[in-house]
Design a protein around this motif. Structure first.
Motif, PDB file in Angstrom:
ATOM      1  N   PRO A  48       0.333   2.976   6.667  1.00  0.00           N
ATOM      2  CA  PRO A  48       0.460   1.509   6.578  1.00  0.00           C
ATOM      3  C   PRO A  48       1.758   0.957   7.157  1.00  0.00           C
ATOM      4  O   PRO A  48       1.796  -0.189   7.627  1.00  0.00           O
ATOM      5  N   MET A  49       2.845   1.746   7.118  1.00  0.00           N
ATOM      6  CA  MET A  49       4.120   1.227   7.616  1.00  0.00           C
ATOM      7  C   MET A  49       4.078   0.972   9.123  1.00  0.00           C
ATOM      8  O   MET A  49       4.884   0.211   9.650  1.00  0.00           O
ATOM      9  N   ARG A  50       3.144   1.597   9.808  1.00  0.00           N
ATOM     10  CA  ARG A  50       2.987   1.335  11.235  1.00  0.00           C
ATOM     11  C   ARG A  50       2.590  -0.124  11.466  1.00  0.00           C
ATOM     12  O   ARG A  50       3.136  -0.802  12.342  1.00  0.00           O
ATOM     13  N   LEU A  59       0.838  -1.202   0.000  1.00  0.00           N
ATOM     14  CA  LEU A  59       0.000   0.000   0.000  1.00  0.00           C
ATOM     15  C   LEU A  59       0.874   1.254   0.000  1.00  0.00           C
ATOM     16  O   LEU A  59       0.590   2.231  -0.703  1.00  0.00           O
ATOM     17  N   ARG A  60       1.934   1.194   0.775  1.00  0.00           N
ATOM     18  CA  ARG A  60       2.865   2.334   0.851  1.00  0.00           C
ATOM     19  C   ARG A  60       3.589   2.543  -0.470  1.00  0.00           C
ATOM     20  O   ARG A  60       3.815   3.685  -0.898  1.00  0.00           O
ATOM     21  N   GLU A  78      -4.532  -2.487  15.713  1.00  0.00           N
ATOM     22  CA  GLU A  78      -3.793  -1.775  14.672  1.00  0.00           C
ATOM     23  C   GLU A  78      -4.406  -2.007  13.290  1.00  0.00           C
ATOM     24  O   GLU A  78      -4.472  -1.089  12.466  1.00  0.00           O
ATOM     25  N   ALA A  79      -4.837  -3.243  13.023  1.00  0.00           N
ATOM     26  CA  ALA A  79      -5.456  -3.542  11.732  1.00  0.00           C
ATOM     27  C   ALA A  79      -6.765  -2.767  11.571  1.00  0.00           C
ATOM     28  O   ALA A  79      -7.041  -2.196  10.499  1.00  0.00           O
ATOM     29  N   HIS A  80      -7.586  -2.733  12.629  1.00  0.00           N
ATOM     30  CA  HIS A  80      -8.840  -1.974  12.563  1.00  0.00           C
ATOM     31  C   HIS A  80      -8.566  -0.468  12.497  1.00  0.00           C
ATOM     32  O   HIS A  80      -9.339   0.274  11.877  1.00  0.00           O
ATOM     33  N   ARG A  81      -7.492  -0.039  13.107  1.00  0.00           N
ATOM     34  CA  ARG A  81      -7.119   1.378  13.033  1.00  0.00           C
ATOM     35  C   ARG A  81      -6.806   1.763  11.596  1.00  0.00           C
ATOM     36  O   ARG A  81      -7.233   2.827  11.122  1.00  0.00           O
ATOM     37  N   SER A 109       3.904  -5.700  12.608  1.00  0.00           N
ATOM     38  CA  SER A 109       3.738  -7.127  12.336  1.00  0.00           C
ATOM     39  C   SER A 109       5.028  -7.899  12.625  1.00  0.00           C
ATOM     40  O   SER A 109       4.983  -9.053  13.052  1.00  0.00           O
ATOM     41  N   ILE A 110       6.169  -7.269  12.399  1.00  0.00           N
ATOM     42  CA  ILE A 110       7.453  -7.914  12.703  1.00  0.00           C
ATOM     43  C   ILE A 110       7.601  -8.085  14.210  1.00  0.00           C
ATOM     44  O   ILE A 110       8.030  -9.141  14.690  1.00  0.00           O
TER      45      ILE A 110
END
Length: 324
Positions: free
Chosen positions: A296-298, A215-216, A280-283, A303-304
């Motif tokens: 999206p990079m957040r 996305l980024r 975070e996904a819902h955010r 995720s890592i």
């Protein structure tokens, strides 16, 4: 004796310094380029899942203590060679589109630091070496799984799926799940439902990890005509699917709790980091619906951290007396 004479005498008595052999700067650049082809950061993430799986498999099979250090080292070495070989062959096949994307324009095959022929030979050599090492030093099942992982990533994902379907990362991500199967089989010589559940965790983790990155860098993939989901679908669709896969990932991580006979440390950790990931996904989805920058990079970086914490708990839990 004069001062000058004494100085000359001193020089003749001192032993001459040994010649200093320095690696030529060009060789260092070439070495770094070959290392870069293997994508070390991706290898690190893959290996993070291997050792905890081996610890769990050792305890799950009824043995005390930790798996053999030699077995762990050989398995990690084989996994490193396999991932490095597959990543190198990925760079070889993708060198044309890598040149079109800003994120990958610095890669060695694009910059000319490594020739395509050298990269191909290097990737094949690493791949063959990894499979042979696993067959000779671990067991046949681990060797077969290693070969499948390399073949699936190079042929299945890079060659067949990546440029043809927006679900490329979903199915192609299965190659990244193989280290848990390899780690489990290295210890037990077989597979189990626990290993399958761990496979599912990483399988469902891959899209929420990779889609935010895509996305980024959507414009990069569009310029290279790679049909990543963010290229062919609206951000709202990408966000919605990210949420769905995030829920499936967390559900799979919780399934490991009873299947692996895990204790409270793993269970509570899975609940905590899983809940945070879902928030975070819902955010991200909420920000997309509101027309804001989804940042999206957040989620990508988060995720890592999620995977690292989850598998750290997986490794520590069998070592602590906090079972059911």
């Amino acid at each position: 004796m004069s001062i000058i004479a004494r100085q000359n005498t001193t020089r003749t008595l001192l032993p001459s310094a040994p010649p200093v052999h320095r690696v030529r700067p060009g060789r260092l650049v070439t070495l770094r380029a070959f290392v870069a082809l293997t994508k070390p950061r991706i290898i690190e993430l893959l290996l993070v899942t291997t050792v905890p799986t081996m610890i769990l498999a050792h305890r799950f099979s009824g043995r005390q203590g930790l798996p053999s250090l030699g077995l762990v080292v050989i398995t990690l070495l084989g996994g490193t060679l396999a991932a490095g070989g597959a990543n190198t062959l990925n760079c070889y096949l993708d060198r044309d589109i890598d040149a079109l994307m800003r994120r990958t324009a610095h890669r060695p095959l694009v910059s000319g630091a490594v020739t395509p022929r050298a990269a191909l030979g290097f990737g094949i050599g690493l791949s063959v070496s990894s499979t042979a090492l696993m067959a000779l030093m671990v067991n046949n099942l681990s060797a077969v799984l290693t070969a499948i992982a390399i073949g699936y990533y190079v042929i299945g994902y890079t060659w067949l799926l990546k440029r043809r379907t927006p679900t490329n990362i979903v199915w192609g991500g299965a190659a990244g799940c193989m280290p848990v199967l390899i780690g489990w089989s290295a210890v037990t010589g077989s597979l189990s439902w626990v290993a399958a559940a761990l496979f599912a965790v990483i399988f469902f983790w891959t899209p929420p990890h990779y889609w935010p990155l895509a996305l980024r860098f959507r414009e990069d993939y569009a310029a290279a005509a790679v049909p990543m989901l963010p290229v062919v679908a609206q951000p709202a669709v990408v966000a919605a699917r990210t949420v769905v896969y995030s829920w499936l990932m967390v559900a799979s991580s919780l399934a490991v709790w009873p299947l692996g006979r895990m204790g409270l440390l793993y269970g509570l950790s899975a609940l905590a980091v899983g809940g945070w990931f879902l928030l975070e996904a819902h955010r991200l989805q909420r920000r997309v619906h509101c027309g804001q920058d989804p940042q999206p990079m957040r989620l990508f970086h988060g995720s890592i951290s999620y995977l690292s914490v989850l598998f750290l708990a997986l490794a520590l839990d069998p070592l602590l007396p906090l079972g059911w």
